[in-house]
Design a protein around this motif. Structure first.
Motif, PDB file in Angstrom:
ATOM      1  N   TYR A  76      25.340  76.849  46.675  1.00 31.17           N
ATOM      2  CA  TYR A  76      25.979  76.102  45.598  1.00 31.17           C
ATOM      3  C   TYR A  76      25.316  76.339  44.238  1.00 31.17           C
ATOM      4  CZ  TYR A  76      28.218  73.749  49.523  1.00 31.17           C
ATOM      5  OH  TYR A  76      28.930  73.489  50.669  1.00 31.17           O
ATOM      6  N   PRO A  77      25.330  77.575  43.749  1.00 34.78           N
ATOM      7  CA  PRO A  77      24.832  77.799  42.389  1.00 34.78           C
ATOM      8  C   PRO A  77      25.790  77.192  41.368  1.00 34.78           C
ATOM      9  CG  PRO A  77      25.849  79.790  43.231  1.00 34.78           C
ATOM     10  CD  PRO A  77      25.835  78.808  44.375  1.00 34.78           C
ATOM     11  N   LYS A  78      25.259  76.711  40.281  1.00 36.33           N
ATOM     12  CA  LYS A  78      26.077  76.084  39.239  1.00 36.33           C
ATOM     13  C   LYS A  78      27.089  77.086  38.666  1.00 36.33           C
ATOM     14  CE  LYS A  78      24.342  71.900  39.138  1.00 36.33           C
ATOM     15  NZ  LYS A  78      23.563  71.406  38.001  1.00 36.33           N
ATOM     16  N   ASP A  79      28.168  76.561  38.113  1.00 33.28           N
ATOM     17  CA  ASP A  79      29.257  77.429  37.646  1.00 33.28           C
ATOM     18  C   ASP A  79      28.872  78.295  36.452  1.00 33.28           C
ATOM     19  OD1 ASP A  79      29.331  75.598  35.521  1.00 33.28           O
ATOM     20  OD2 ASP A  79      31.186  74.637  36.189  1.00 33.28           O
ATOM     21  N   THR A  80      27.753  77.996  35.811  1.00 33.30           N
ATOM     22  CA  THR A  80      27.322  78.829  34.679  1.00 33.30           C
ATOM     23  C   THR A  80      26.985  80.254  35.102  1.00 33.30           C
ATOM     24  OG1 THR A  80      25.096  77.922  34.994  1.00 33.30           O
ATOM     25  CG2 THR A  80      26.463  76.922  33.275  1.00 33.30           C
ATOM     26  N   VAL A  81      26.728  80.475  36.396  1.00 36.49           N
ATOM     27  CA  VAL A  81      26.356  81.827  36.851  1.00 36.49           C
ATOM     28  C   VAL A  81      27.575  82.699  37.139  1.00 36.49           C
ATOM     29  CG1 VAL A  81      24.292  80.822  37.912  1.00 36.49           C
ATOM     30  CG2 VAL A  81      26.234  81.461  39.374  1.00 36.49           C
ATOM     31  N   ILE A  82      28.769  82.102  37.183  1.00 32.93           N
ATOM     32  CA  ILE A  82      29.940  82.856  37.644  1.00 32.93           C
ATOM     33  C   ILE A  82      30.169  84.145  36.838  1.00 32.93           C
ATOM     34  CG2 ILE A  82      32.456  82.820  37.891  1.00 32.93           C
ATOM     35  CD1 ILE A  82      32.214  79.823  38.597  1.00 32.93           C
ATOM     36  N   PRO A  83      30.211  84.109  35.497  1.00 33.61           N
ATOM     37  CA  PRO A  83      30.478  85.359  34.767  1.00 33.61           C
ATOM     38  C   PRO A  83      29.427  86.435  35.037  1.00 33.61           C
ATOM     39  CG  PRO A  83      30.782  83.456  33.327  1.00 33.61           C
ATOM     40  CD  PRO A  83      30.143  82.949  34.572  1.00 33.61           C
ATOM     41  N   PRO A 140      32.520  69.121  42.100  1.00 34.31           N
ATOM     42  CA  PRO A 140      31.732  68.108  41.381  1.00 34.31           C
ATOM     43  C   PRO A 140      31.324  68.595  39.992  1.00 34.31           C
ATOM     44  CG  PRO A 140      30.796  68.627  43.566  1.00 34.31           C
ATOM     45  CD  PRO A 140      31.829  69.655  43.277  1.00 34.31           C
ATOM     46  N   ALA A 141      30.804  67.674  39.204  1.00 29.81           N
ATOM     47  CA  ALA A 141      30.300  68.017  37.875  1.00 29.81           C
ATOM     48  C   ALA A 141      29.258  69.121  37.991  1.00 29.81           C
ATOM     49  CB  ALA A 141      29.685  66.776  37.230  1.00 29.81           C
ATOM     50  N   GLY A 142      29.344  70.087  37.083  1.00 31.34           N
ATOM     51  CA  GLY A 142      28.453  71.242  37.138  1.00 31.34           C
ATOM     52  C   GLY A 142      29.048  72.411  37.891  1.00 31.34           C
ATOM     53  N   PRO A 192      22.075  68.769  44.713  1.00 33.61           N
ATOM     54  CA  PRO A 192      22.496  67.450  44.225  1.00 33.61           C
ATOM     55  C   PRO A 192      23.944  67.124  44.554  1.00 33.61           C
ATOM     56  CG  PRO A 192      21.243  68.617  42.549  1.00 33.61           C
ATOM     57  CD  PRO A 192      21.466  69.590  43.670  1.00 33.61           C
ATOM     58  N   ALA A 193      24.787  68.142  44.532  1.00 31.80           N
ATOM     59  CA  ALA A 193      26.216  67.889  44.711  1.00 31.80           C
ATOM     60  C   ALA A 193      26.617  67.687  46.163  1.00 31.80           C
ATOM     61  CB  ALA A 193      27.034  69.028  44.112  1.00 31.80           C
ATOM     62  N   THR A 194      25.642  67.646  47.099  1.00 31.88           N
ATOM     63  CA  THR A 194      25.993  67.304  48.477  1.00 31.88           C
ATOM     64  C   THR A 194      25.751  65.830  48.765  1.00 31.88           C
ATOM     65  OG1 THR A 194      23.771  67.856  49.305  1.00 31.88           O
ATOM     66  CG2 THR A 194      25.423  69.615  49.312  1.00 31.88           C
ATOM     67  N   ARG A 195      25.239  65.110  47.779  1.00 31.10           N
ATOM     68  CA  ARG A 195      24.970  63.689  47.998  1.00 31.10           C
ATOM     69  C   ARG A 195      26.266  62.883  47.894  1.00 31.10           C
ATOM     70  NH1 ARG A 195      19.889  64.244  43.955  1.00 31.10           N
ATOM     71  NH2 ARG A 195      18.528  65.401  45.377  1.00 31.10           N
ATOM     72  N   GLY A 245      37.570  75.745  52.645  1.00 32.94           N
ATOM     73  CA  GLY A 245      37.171  75.556  51.262  1.00 32.94           C
ATOM     74  C   GLY A 245      37.624  74.217  50.718  1.00 32.94           C
ATOM     75  N   ALA A 246      38.862  73.832  51.052  1.00 36.74           N
ATOM     76  CA  ALA A 246      39.383  72.539  50.600  1.00 36.74           C
ATOM     77  C   ALA A 246      38.606  71.387  51.242  1.00 36.74           C
ATOM     78  CB  ALA A 246      40.866  72.437  50.926  1.00 36.74           C
ATOM     79  N   TYR A 247      38.282  71.533  52.506  1.00 40.71           N
ATOM     80  CA  TYR A 247      37.531  70.488  53.205  1.00 40.71           C
ATOM     81  C   TYR A 247      36.132  70.324  52.617  1.00 40.71           C
ATOM     82  CZ  TYR A 247      35.306  67.906  57.006  1.00 40.71           C
ATOM     83  OH  TYR A 247      34.628  66.967  57.737  1.00 40.71           O
ATOM     84  N   ASP A 248      35.531  71.435  52.225  1.00 37.46           N
ATOM     85  CA  ASP A 248      34.163  71.383  51.707  1.00 37.46           C
ATOM     86  C   ASP A 248      34.067  70.535  50.450  1.00 37.46           C
ATOM     87  OD1 ASP A 248      31.404  72.234  51.938  1.00 37.46           O
ATOM     88  OD2 ASP A 248      31.745  73.474  50.171  1.00 37.46           O
ATOM     89  N   ILE A 249      35.138  70.472  49.657  1.00 38.94           N
ATOM     90  CA  ILE A 249      35.098  69.700  48.407  1.00 38.94           C
ATOM     91  C   ILE A 249      35.987  68.458  48.454  1.00 38.94           C
ATOM     92  CG2 ILE A 249      34.550  71.739  47.035  1.00 38.94           C
ATOM     93  CD1 ILE A 249      37.494  71.770  46.090  1.00 38.94           C
ATOM     94  N   ALA A 250      36.544  68.142  49.623  1.00 40.97           N
ATOM     95  CA  ALA A 250      37.570  67.097  49.700  1.00 40.97           C
ATOM     96  C   ALA A 250      37.050  65.723  49.301  1.00 40.97           C
ATOM     97  CB  ALA A 250      38.157  67.028  51.112  1.00 40.97           C
ATOM     98  N   ALA A 251      35.752  65.469  49.512  1.00 42.26           N
ATOM     99  CA  ALA A 251      35.203  64.153  49.212  1.00 42.26           C
ATOM    100  C   ALA A 251      34.687  64.038  47.789  1.00 42.26           C
ATOM    101  CB  ALA A 251      34.082  63.826  50.192  1.00 42.26           C
ATOM    102  N   GLY A 252      34.794  65.137  47.023  1.00 46.43           N
ATOM    103  CA  GLY A 252      34.240  65.130  45.679  1.00 46.43           C
ATOM    104  C   GLY A 252      32.781  65.518  45.637  1.00 46.43           C
TER     105      GLY A 252
END
Length: 420
Positions: A379-386, A93-95, A78-81, A206-213
């Motif tokens: 792009y797994p959601k940030d809830t998996v990080i820990p 992005p959110a999530g 979803p976050a690539t749209r 890494g910065a480019y990958d998220i630069a557009a939000g």
């Protein structure tokens, strides 16, 4: 070109760069067949018994079809749209907001250095193509002294879209510092090892990958390619060992696995390679073992990638057996699948091949969570990080504990590590 979001002007939609997509490809069942797929410029993300998942743009997908395979496009994260107006750009992005941007990671690192000055130090070892600092963090008791202790290197984020690897590096920094003095194993390792962590080899990508939000599914660095409109070199095909030798990378700048115009042509590779060489003291490489963190597929891989020979030039049977024994031990602790890199497909110019082939470092690649595109892919959601960073704690400790003599894993410590 896919249609834009509702209300987006056609010109704006047309101006957006084409994003690659993931496809399930049925049929490839052997390393040779999978390697042949990479000649299209696509990257292989998952390997199954008789199928793979690839990331490809339209031309690369057409080339895979031309080889006779059927492709099934998988859903995009979803976050690539394209983002809606008002979305914060230059951030996750959110999530995904618990992932660290480059600046956020740097601030966290600086805070740790300030809090634990006797245990961790920060060194700028060079800069990226766009001028961002590439950091090496040293963690050890008596951190300001260069002691005669085995050194272990942890690197992360060669590939821009693999953001979970930066979190892995930050987790290790936090764990080693906060648990020193209370956790016996960590305390013993910091008392007897010098640990190096390079948390971000590809800060520009890494910065480019998220630069557009939203995510761009970007893999390479951001180095312009002379004579081409394509941008970026695949850092993990650019290392100066068997570079471009064996069909495991591409000479095409548009390829996801473009190896660059020459070995170590990427500034980020030069910086880290020079750092590793700087750890040669008195003619002996002090770094004895290493892990390079990637996502995804849940694998523990060891050299070589350039040949399907399980020893290959520059690797003895004892070397191989030590690699495999340690790799299987680490995989037993985190639930990953252990195998020689080339069992998947041929790669050349990869960091673990260079670390072993050029520097004789027992170097591994970890492909982290998830196991499939359906579970989040890159792009797994940030809830998996820990959970997914903690998951590798035991594996990392096992490597640290055997790093003084990897051959101890096969019962040959006396033969290899007691001389003199």
């Amino acid at each position: 070109m896919s249609a834009g979001p509702p209300g987006e002007p056609a010109a704006a939609a047309a101006a957006r760069p084409e994003l690659p997509h993931q496809y399930a490809v049925s049929g490839p069942a052997t390393p040779a067949e999978r390697t042949a797929l990479t000649t299209t410029g696509a990257t292989i993300d998952e390997v199954h018994a008789r199928a793979v998942v690839v990331t490809a743009d339209r031309a690369q997908a057409a080339a895979v079809r031309h080889l006779g395979y059927r492709l099934r496009r998988l859903p995009d994260p979803p976050a690539t749209r394209p983002v809606s107006p008002g979305t914060r750009v230059g951030d996750f992005p959110a999530g995904y907001t618990k992932y660290h941007t480059y600046d956020e990671a740097t601030k966290e690192i600086d805070a740790l250095v300030a809090r634990y000055p006797a245990l961790v130090s920060k060194k700028v070892i060079g800069t990226s193509q766009e001028g961002r600092d590439i950091l090496a963090l040293k963690v050890s008791r008596n951190v300001t002294e260069d002691e005669a202790e085995p050194e272990v290197l942890f690197t992360a984020h060669q590939h821009a879209r693999e953001h979970l690897t930066v979190e892995m590096a930050l987790y290790l920094l936090g764990e080693f510092t906060s648990k020193y003095g209370s956790d016996p194993r960590i305390t013993k390792m910091l008392d007897s090892r010098e640990i190096w962590i390079i948390p971000d080899l590809n800060p520009d990508g890494g910065a480019y990958d998220i630069a557009a939000g939203s995510f761009r599914s970007w893999r390479k660095n951001r180095q312009p390619t002379p004579g081409s409109r394509s941008v970026g070199t695949d850092l993990n095909r650019n290392w100066d060992f068997k570079w471009g030798c064996c069909g495991g990378s591409s000479s095409s700048p548009s390829s996801e696995i473009y190896r660059g115009p020459s070995a170590a042509s990427a500034p980020e590779v030069q910086v880290v390679a020079n750092f590793v060489r700087s750890r040669i003291v008195g003619g002996t490489q002090q770094i004895k073992a290493a892990i390079d963190f990637h996502t995804y597929s849940e694998l523990v891989l060891w050299p070589f990638g350039f040949t399907d020979d399980d020893t290959g030039p520059g690797m003895t049977r004892d070397d191989h057996d030590a690699f495999a024994t340690i790799g299987k031990s680490m995989a037993a602790s985190n639930g990953y699948t252990p195998e020689q890199s080339s069992e998947l497909y041929i790669t050349d110019g990869a960091i673990d091949d260079w670390l072993w082939g050029d520097q004789k470092v027992f170097a591994y690649t970890f492909e982290m969570y998830p196991s499939s595109a359906g579970a989040g892919g890159f792009y797994p959601k940030d809830t998996v990080i820990p959970r997914e960073t903690t998951r590798n704690r035991e594996a990392v400790l096992r490597l640290l504990e055997v790093a003084d003599c990897p051959y101890r894993a096969i019962g040959k410590e006396a033969q290899y590590c007691k001389a003199g």
